[in-house]
Motif scaffolding. Structure first.
Motif, PDB file in Angstrom:
ATOM      1  N   TYR A 216       0.831  -1.203   0.000  1.00  0.00           N
ATOM      2  CA  TYR A 216       0.000   0.000   0.000  1.00  0.00           C
ATOM      3  C   TYR A 216       0.867   1.255   0.000  1.00  0.00           C
ATOM      4  CZ  TYR A 216      -3.882   3.118   1.097  1.00  0.00           C
ATOM      5  OH  TYR A 216      -4.825   4.123   1.041  1.00  0.00           O
ATOM      6  N   GLU A 220       0.675   4.069  -3.039  1.00  0.00           N
ATOM      7  CA  GLU A 220       0.206   5.425  -2.745  1.00  0.00           C
ATOM      8  C   GLU A 220       1.313   6.471  -2.759  1.00  0.00           C
ATOM      9  OE1 GLU A 220      -3.014   6.401  -2.231  1.00  0.00           O
ATOM     10  OE2 GLU A 220      -3.496   4.353  -2.885  1.00  0.00           O
ATOM     11  N   GLU A 223       1.440   9.577  -5.395  1.00  0.00           N
ATOM     12  CA  GLU A 223       0.456  10.641  -5.178  1.00  0.00           C
ATOM     13  C   GLU A 223       0.726  11.387  -3.876  1.00  0.00           C
ATOM     14  OE1 GLU A 223      -4.402  11.194  -4.785  1.00  0.00           O
ATOM     15  OE2 GLU A 223      -3.563   9.364  -5.617  1.00  0.00           O
ATOM     16  N   THR A 231       3.565   8.064   3.737  1.00  0.00           N
ATOM     17  CA  THR A 231       4.439   7.045   3.150  1.00  0.00           C
ATOM     18  C   THR A 231       5.460   6.551   4.163  1.00  0.00           C
ATOM     19  OG1 THR A 231       4.205   8.096   0.986  1.00  0.00           O
ATOM     20  CG2 THR A 231       6.018   6.537   1.260  1.00  0.00           C
ATOM     21  N   THR A 416       3.460   1.733 -10.162  1.00  0.00           N
ATOM     22  CA  THR A 416       3.702   3.050  -9.582  1.00  0.00           C
ATOM     23  C   THR A 416       4.625   3.889 -10.468  1.00  0.00           C
ATOM     24  OG1 THR A 416       3.386   2.255  -7.328  1.00  0.00           O
ATOM     25  CG2 THR A 416       4.675   4.250  -7.592  1.00  0.00           C
TER      26      THR A 416
END
Length: 484
Positions: A216, A220, A223, A231, A416
């Motif tokens: 995850y 993420e 962004e 993060t 990503t």
């Protein structure tokens, strides 16, 4: 009655077990061809599409050790059949999914079934064939079919997706029912009778949660930002959970993953290499199917049929690699495979908006397929070399865990990188198609880097297996079967 000598049904049993493994590995790959159709029909956002693969890989990888432990303690044939039921029912639910959330949930459930089924099947192979030439042959067949299943998904998935994407999941239902009917006839029940009963739910929970947080965080990060507190917090939480898992395993009476198993340098090297290999083996196809269908305009059928060179080259390399391992050792064959895989990924970095199959795809598929075949069969054998019956389920669970961890992390990384680069180009005023191509190029470069790191792991860590002593391989004690 205790059977003396090899089980006369062992080769038929191997066919059944390899068939079940083929189905599980096939399902990891067959959905790749259907991704553009899933995105269009169910309304997936581009950044969320990778969860179709990652949800399956996370539950699969996170619970594999528990699945292997369960097979050792509760009976291997029994848990094999439980895994078949779970996987078959979950496949039906995937085919009936009506939204992105429903499909991701069903894929997670499907991963649970695979987590029980796969290590159980491999531990039955380990306990059915004695260590030596016959077991190596059986493991070579197992590894070959696994490599083929991971690539044949493109060939099979194309025509099925062209009919309807639901069929990439529904095809598992009749296969699972047939395997369930044959299991009691071909498989003998066995379990590790020298071990005390006991499970490690805290270990399973901490390991799975650590993996989920890690993936995850990677998904993420583009962004939110790599330096964003979200993060950093997710990565720190994942690291803390991994440490907690190690502490639990060192103190619990019946650990999910006995830390003593890491005394085998060959096992450590094989699993480290497996993580990096599978990150490339899943990340590269994820990007390639999107490029072929979204940029070049290939239909699922056309992409599947024109990509037949990939499973063919995997099969050839896996068969040849099985023999080379015995002559040259793990390090040489795995390193050669990773070099080929890395070269194939580098070739894909030159894909273009007006490209063609033979100009942009064919050669990369051929070279990458050879790399996948050599590497997968080698690390599969190395991960189980010198492992006795007492820890067969744990070792096979660990091997498959590292494979699925690599898959989840690899898909997350390349997705990503690709989405981030695409968004940057569009934000700078670039056209959408050109931005998409640049995103794919960046993603393929990331897979090449991962292959390079995998090559270093193979060169530094892979060694020949130690010579086993009789005490390390206690004879299998069959469990009496009941007819009630």
């Amino acid at each position: 009655m205790v059977q003396v000598g090899p089980d006369p049904r062992r080769w038929k049993a191997l066919a059944l077990l390899c068939g079940a493994f083929f189905m599980v590995i096939l399902d990891s790959a067959i959905v790749v061809v259907a991704l553009p159709s899933l995105e269009a029909d169910l309304g997936f956002a581009p950044s969320d599409l990778q969860w179709v693969l990652s949800a399956y890989a996370l539950s699969f990888g996170g619970l594999l050790l528990l699945g292997g432990r369960s097979s050792d303690l509760l009976g291997r044939r029994r848990m094999f059949m439980v895994g078949l039921v779970l996987f078959t029912v979950a496949s039906l639910l995937c085919g009936l999914a009506w939204s992105p959330a429903a499909l991701i949930a069903a894929r997670s459930f499907q991963g649970v079934g695979a987590a029980v089924l796969t290590p159980t099947a491999l531990s039955i192979v380990m306990t059915t064939f004695e260590e030596g030439a016959e077991r190596n042959k059986a493991l070579g067949i197992w590894g070959s079919l696994g490599g083929i299943g991971g690539t044949a998904g493109w060939l099979i998935g194309g025509p099925l997706t062209d009919i309807s994407w639901e069929w990439v999941f529904l095809i598992n239902v009749p296969i699972g029912v047939l395997a369930l009917a044959l299991a009691p006839r071909l498989l003998s029940e066995s379990r590790a009778t020298q071990q005390r009963r006991g499970f490690d739910p805290l270990g399973a929970l901490s390991a799975t949660a650590a993996l989920v947080l890690l993936v995850y965080a990677v998904v993420e990060a583009p962004e939110a930002g790599w330096s964003d507190p979200q993060t950093i917090g997710l990565l720190a939480g994942s690291a803390a959970l991994f440490v907690l898992f190690a502490v639990i395993e060192s103190r619990v009476a019946q650990p999910l993953l006995p830390l003593r198993i890491f005394r085998s340098w060959t096992l450590v090297g094989a699993n480290a290499t497996m993580v990096l290999f599978s990150s490339v083996a899943f990340g590269m196809p994820f990007l390639l199917t999107l490029y072929a269908q979204q940029v070049l305009g290939f239909s699922p059928v056309r992409f599947g049929l024109t990509s037949v060179v990939f499973p063919v080259s995997v099969a050839v390399a896996a068969i040849v690699g099985q023999g080379l391992v015995l002559k040259l050792g793990f390090r040489v064959v795995a390193s050669a495979g990773l070099v080929l895989l890395g070269v194939g990924c580098l070739y894909f970095t030159q894909v273009s908006a007006d490209g063609s199959y033979f100009g942009d795809i064919f050669l990369g598929l051929l070279v990458s397929g050879l790399g996948v075949g050599f590497t997968f069969v080698t690390v599969s054998i190395a991960a189980l070399a010198g492992v006795g019956e007492r820890e067969a389920g744990v070792a096979s669970g660990l091997s498959n865990t590292t494979f699925q961890i690599g898959a989840a992390v690899g898909v997350a990384i390349v997705s990503t990188v690709a989405v981030s680069r695409t968004n940057d180009v569009i934000g700078a005023g670039g056209d959408p198609v050109g931005a998409l191509v640049e995103g794919h190029q960046a993603g393929f470069l990331a897979t090449a880097v991962l292959a390079g790191i995998g090559l270093l792991a193979a060169l530094l860590l892979l060694r020949r297996p130690p010579t086993a002593t009789p005490e390390e391989h206690p004879p299998l004690v069959p469990v009496a079967e009941h007819t009630d």
